[in-house]
Design an enzyme around this catalytic site. Sequence first.
Site, PDB file in Angstrom:
ATOM      1  NE  ARG A 100      22.146 -37.928  18.985  1.00 53.18           N
ATOM      2  CZ  ARG A 100      22.483 -36.702  19.423  1.00 53.18           C
ATOM      3  NH1 ARG A 100      22.225 -36.083  20.433  1.00 53.18           N
ATOM      4  NH2 ARG A 100      23.074 -35.817  18.517  1.00 53.18           N
ATOM      5  CD  GLU A 155      14.861 -37.426  20.013  1.00 57.87           C
ATOM      6  OE1 GLU A 155      15.348 -36.436  19.293  1.00 57.87           O
ATOM      7  OE2 GLU A 155      15.742 -37.938  21.017  1.00 57.87           O
ATOM      8  CG  HIS A 157      16.953 -33.933  21.099  1.00 58.11           C
ATOM      9  ND1 HIS A 157      17.259 -34.813  20.320  1.00 58.11           N
ATOM     10  CD2 HIS A 157      18.196 -33.266  21.393  1.00 58.11           C
ATOM     11  CE1 HIS A 157      18.474 -34.997  20.166  1.00 58.11           C
ATOM     12  NE2 HIS A 157      19.203 -34.020  20.745  1.00 58.11           N
TER      13      HIS A 157
HETATM   14  P1  NAP Z   1      32.668 -35.814  23.909  1.00 58.65           P
HETATM   15  O1  NAP Z   1      33.486 -34.768  24.371  1.00 58.65           O
HETATM   16  O2  NAP Z   1      33.251 -36.838  22.664  1.00 58.65           O
HETATM   17  O3  NAP Z   1      32.386 -36.934  25.175  1.00 58.65           O
HETATM   18  C1  NAP Z   1      32.039 -38.395  25.058  1.00 58.65           C
HETATM   19  C2  NAP Z   1      32.500 -39.093  25.887  1.00 58.65           C
HETATM   20  O4  NAP Z   1      32.105 -40.376  25.944  1.00 58.65           O
HETATM   21  C3  NAP Z   1      34.132 -39.233  25.556  1.00 58.65           C
HETATM   22  O5  NAP Z   1      34.850 -38.870  26.838  1.00 58.65           O
HETATM   23  C4  NAP Z   1      34.308 -40.638  25.664  1.00 58.65           C
HETATM   24  O6  NAP Z   1      35.643 -41.427  26.227  1.00 58.65           O
HETATM   25  C5  NAP Z   1      33.162 -41.453  26.148  1.00 58.65           C
HETATM   26  N1  NAP Z   1      32.539 -42.540  25.700  1.00 58.65           N
HETATM   27  C6  NAP Z   1      32.742 -43.180  24.349  1.00 58.65           C
HETATM   28  N2  NAP Z   1      32.395 -44.309  24.552  1.00 58.65           N
HETATM   29  C7  NAP Z   1      32.038 -44.560  25.797  1.00 58.65           C
HETATM   30  C8  NAP Z   1      31.720 -46.033  26.356  1.00 58.65           C
HETATM   31  N3  NAP Z   1      31.493 -47.149  25.645  1.00 58.65           N
HETATM   32  N4  NAP Z   1      31.345 -45.861  27.653  1.00 58.65           N
HETATM   33  C9  NAP Z   1      31.771 -44.787  28.372  1.00 58.65           C
HETATM   34  N5  NAP Z   1      32.019 -43.759  27.718  1.00 58.65           N
HETATM   35  C10 NAP Z   1      32.351 -43.537  26.517  1.00 58.65           C
HETATM   36  O7  NAP Z   1      31.560 -35.427  23.470  1.00 58.65           O
HETATM   37  P2  NAP Z   1      30.394 -34.434  24.141  1.00 58.65           P
HETATM   38  O8  NAP Z   1      30.588 -32.880  23.576  1.00 58.65           O
HETATM   39  O9  NAP Z   1      30.508 -34.344  25.670  1.00 58.65           O
HETATM   40  O10 NAP Z   1      28.799 -34.887  23.363  1.00 58.65           O
HETATM   41  C11 NAP Z   1      28.576 -36.021  24.036  1.00 58.65           C
HETATM   42  C12 NAP Z   1      27.134 -36.604  23.346  1.00 58.65           C
HETATM   43  O11 NAP Z   1      26.262 -35.837  23.893  1.00 58.65           O
HETATM   44  C13 NAP Z   1      27.132 -36.181  21.808  1.00 58.65           C
HETATM   45  O12 NAP Z   1      27.748 -37.283  20.967  1.00 58.65           O
HETATM   46  C14 NAP Z   1      25.573 -36.043  21.611  1.00 58.65           C
HETATM   47  O13 NAP Z   1      25.144 -37.285  21.180  1.00 58.65           O
HETATM   48  C15 NAP Z   1      25.025 -35.988  22.847  1.00 58.65           C
HETATM   49  N6  NAP Z   1      24.640 -34.548  23.049  1.00 58.65           N
HETATM   50  C16 NAP Z   1      23.052 -34.441  23.143  1.00 58.65           C
HETATM   51  C17 NAP Z   1      22.331 -33.051  23.154  1.00 58.65           C
HETATM   52  C18 NAP Z   1      21.037 -33.042  23.427  1.00 58.65           C
HETATM   53  O14 NAP Z   1      20.248 -32.171  22.788  1.00 58.65           O
HETATM   54  N7  NAP Z   1      20.440 -33.577  24.468  1.00 58.65           N
HETATM   55  C19 NAP Z   1      23.380 -31.961  23.029  1.00 58.65           C
HETATM   56  C20 NAP Z   1      24.610 -32.139  22.805  1.00 58.65           C
HETATM   57  C21 NAP Z   1      25.217 -33.296  22.644  1.00 58.65           C
HETATM   58  P3  NAP Z   1      36.847 -41.032  25.925  1.00 58.65           P
HETATM   59  O15 NAP Z   1      37.120 -39.648  26.107  1.00 58.65           O
HETATM   60  O16 NAP Z   1      37.747 -42.190  27.017  1.00 58.65           O
HETATM   61  O17 NAP Z   1      37.040 -41.329  24.497  1.00 58.65           O
END
Ligand code: NAP
Length: 324
Positions: free
Chosen positions: A237, A266, A285
């Site tokens: 984000r 955005e 995005h």
């Molecule tokens: P996820 O499986 O929940 O992975 C997020 C990871 O971030 C988790 O492993 C978490 O660690 C880690 N985390 C949380 N706080 C942190 C911090 N302070 N420092 C370092 N790591 C931290 O989520 P995901 O499905 O991979 O998606 C992640 C994010 O990508 C979404 O929330 C969304 O905002 C973004 N996204 C963007 C797009 C786009 O269109 N560009 C598309 C999809 C998603 P732990 O496992 O240790 O809790």
Amino acid sequence: MKKRIVLYKRLSDTLMARLQQQVDVTWVDTAGPDGLARLRDALPGAQGLLGASLRLDSGLLDLAPQLEVVASVSVGVDNYDIADLTRRGVMLTNTPDVLTETTADTGFALILASARRVVELAGWVRDGQWQANLGPAHFGTDVHGKTLGIIGMGRIGEALARRGAAGFGMRVLYHSPRAKPAVEARYDARHCSLDDLLQQADFVCLTVPLSAATEGLIGARELALMKPEAMLVNIARGRVVDEAALIEALREKRIRGAGLDVFVQEPLPSDSPLLQLDNVVATPHIGSATHDTREAMARCAVDNLLSALAGERPANLVNPTAGR
Ligand code: NAP
């Protein structure tokens, strides 16, 4: 009697037909200056909401006292006040997993485009500037064999790690609150501190959710720790990065470049200084924006919504204590 839902994201005919069999659907186009007013008018009496990319604040939620579920067509839930929804007994669902691989593809597209200067040089060819053989001024940076630093080793982080390790022979470093032994074993990845990752990685990729803990995670101090030849890729984000500090670092070539899919504002304003910089690849995005994946996300959201309205526990419930 059928329950009533408000839909503020367009669905395919197939999904719309499925939804209409089970619930009364009010479609609201939230685009344009009157979009929010139209949504406000539709909210009273709604038991479900399905949509994306809209900040649902308490003023809007107050208009829908019968609301049971908000089904977001996204994995990120930073547009919602989860504590407020839970207090109101409203379930929030998201669409994880179905977009993981596509978003990781986008991350890798940005890595490759930034490293090999694909966008800049394709524009140069289009402008008729390819008049002679290329020299070092147009050379890029190798991706294979370099160090990939992943901040946020979740679903998308792991999918990036797999691409880097298996496809490009990259060394993988990651920073996440919890170590992931299975990921380490699969991709020979190393868990390290944020600072160590920033100092060592050639490509720093952000895949964290936006939260109070991650807002501004990458600021001037962190950018200063990166190697001058390193690149930043943000598919998380926009607000995870201090954009003003990033612009400064890119302008002064304190880092080599950035591949950015997400921005503080955005759509990105056309006068953003980011668009003046040759060492920036900016995409609108598009992380999950393929026909297949957007349909899978919408299907997942519809499943979540219908299951919640049927009194079941939806598969992707973000706030399990809602309604207790
Ligand atoms: P996820 O499986 O929940 O992975 C997020 C990871 O971030 C988790 O492993 C978490 O660690 C880690 N985390 C949380 N706080 C942190 C911090 N302070 N420092 C370092 N790591 C931290 O989520 P995901 O499905 O991979 O998606 C992640 C994010 O990508 C979404 O929330 C969304 O905002 C973004 N996204 C963007 C797009 C786009 O269109 N560009 C598309 C999809 C998603 P732990 O496992 O240790 O809790």
